[in-house]
Design an enzyme around this catalytic site. Sequence first.
Site, short mmCIF file in Angstrom:
data_model
loop_
_atom_site.label_atom_id
_atom_site.label_comp_id
_atom_site.label_asym_id
_atom_site.label_seq_id
_atom_site.Cartn_x
_atom_site.Cartn_y
_atom_site.Cartn_z
N LEU A 47 9.24 26.30 -2.91
CA LEU A 47 9.77 24.84 -3.17
C LEU A 47 10.93 25.05 -4.13
O LEU A 47 10.63 25.04 -5.18
CB LEU A 47 8.80 23.80 -3.41
CG LEU A 47 7.96 22.96 -2.21
CD1 LEU A 47 7.29 24.19 -1.46
CD2 LEU A 47 7.04 22.06 -3.01
N MET A 48 11.90 24.87 -3.70
CA MET A 48 13.16 25.19 -4.39
C MET A 48 13.94 24.35 -4.86
O MET A 48 14.33 23.32 -4.24
CB MET A 48 14.09 26.19 -3.80
CG MET A 48 13.67 27.55 -3.50
SD MET A 48 13.57 28.62 -5.03
CE MET A 48 15.56 28.79 -5.47
N LYS B 84 5.75 14.02 -5.71
CA LYS B 84 5.27 15.54 -5.73
C LYS B 84 4.29 15.61 -4.47
O LYS B 84 4.19 16.40 -3.52
CB LYS B 84 4.56 16.05 -6.99
CG LYS B 84 5.48 16.18 -7.95
CD LYS B 84 6.56 17.30 -7.94
CE LYS B 84 7.26 17.60 -8.98
NZ LYS B 84 6.65 18.20 -10.17
N GLY C 32 7.18 25.97 -8.85
CA GLY C 32 7.57 26.77 -10.35
C GLY C 32 6.92 25.89 -11.32
O GLY C 32 7.10 25.79 -12.56
N GLN D 42 2.71 17.55 -14.34
CA GLN D 42 2.22 18.95 -14.22
C GLN D 42 0.97 19.07 -15.40
O GLN D 42 0.65 20.09 -15.86
CB GLN D 42 3.20 20.01 -14.70
CG GLN D 42 4.21 19.91 -13.59
CD GLN D 42 5.42 20.98 -13.61
OE1 GLN D 42 5.26 21.72 -14.78
NE2 GLN D 42 6.58 20.68 -13.26
N CYS E 229 34.48 36.30 -4.45
CA CYS E 229 33.11 37.02 -4.90
C CYS E 229 32.77 38.19 -3.88
O CYS E 229 33.62 38.59 -2.85
CB CYS E 229 32.06 36.06 -4.90
SG CYS E 229 31.85 35.33 -3.28
#
Length: 484
Positions: free
Chosen positions: A185-186, A267, A289, A298, A458
């Site tokens: 999960l980014m 969440k 994370g 958390q 780039c």
Amino acid sequence: MRFLVKLHPEITIKSKDVRKRFIRLLESNIRLILGQNHISATIQNQWDKILVNVKSDDSEVCTKVEYLLARIPGVDQILVVQESEYTDLDDIYQQVKAVWHNQLQGKTFAVRVKRKGNQSFTSTEVAAYVGGGLNQFCETGGVKLKNPDVTIHLEIDRNKLILVERKFRGLGGMPLPSQEDVLSLMSGGFDSGVASYQMIRRGAKTHFCFFNLGGREHEIGVREVSHYLWKNYSPSHRVKFIAVDFEPIVADILENVESGYMGVILKRMMLRAASIVADNLQIKGLVTGECLGQVSSQTLSNLHVIDQVTDKLVVRPLICSDKADIIDVARQIGTEDFAKSMPEYCGVISIKPNVKAPLDKVLEQETKCNLALIEQVVSATNVEDIKTLGEKTEREIIAVESSNELQPGEVLLDIRAPAERDHNPLQISHCTIEAMPFYKLAADFGDLDQNRAYYLYCDRGVMSKMQALVLKERGFKNVKVYRP
């Protein structure tokens, strides 16, 4: 040029069959990644190490190989070596002297020897003979066994002398895909990027799932960091990138849920959606994370409540990490600048968040939400091959013009990070080259002379396309992409 790839120690203690499988995976990954970069090499599995013989002595090619090998999971050390046969101790000394003579002038040194096989001498005897000869016949600063200026590494493998020119650390961990797939999960911040890297390093093919809470630029940023992690640490295997529009979920929570429970319920909604995405990809593990006690959602109690919505294994690699340590790792792996420049879209902010939200109260609050929205937003997602993220940019609403030629007087804006620029500097004589790292573009591009056209550059074109898209959406019309 020859490279000896040393296995991560955890691989060497596996059972014989498991070790064989892991070494085959690592050998295959090295072959794939070198092939992807058009580097010709022969690769030999030697049980306790892998020999990579690159068919070029070009310094740029060798530097590229070092860079690639150091980022392959399962590699503990890389040794740049010369390998030859020897006849006796004096022959070993003469070969070492030929390589190291000029590098020892005025410097203290030590000789370290590893030996395998049945020889008439010990490792200590080799070190003493070679070290004594170098000290006597070279203009050194003397032998110094502790903290010398130069350390000469030798390996004697039966009838072979392996002279180590230099050695450097690899990534460690386990080869891909020695573990099962996971879905990360980014958010694009420090934590999710480092957590994803940790899973890749442990040999798990890591797919990326992004929950967009309302920010167009945020999605572009998360695409960049996800693509960066894949390109640098797991290009041997194709993975997916999934972006889920979570704005309807956020709106539903803001309208119906009591403030103190918003964070926990958000969440839980994310885990519900991620579980459906994972089911569609036949993935059993989710990665976050999250770190114990870092924010109100958390705490141990709230994490327990959050996990109740899924039967998937929720893996939290950073659960006991300090924030400073997480940032240090992000700096080491190259995601720090992404994280620092990432737009923040909190979605919901509780004025007085509940740090021990009772499950029954959370369930009561969720009855006010439209859970059917979860299926709707997931069904509307596009599952993309991460390798083609740059191609998606070209299909966006705002087209970004690109060119493979520059005219005299035009400005090339090198948006690579400073380390990338130093590693591979641009050499174009007929145009102006200015450096502005991608993470400074949003803040500093407006200060440039807007009467000029700027070509963003780039290495692979992905980041330049995405950043050009952001600038276009902000109203800048003088932006193009340079693709030589």
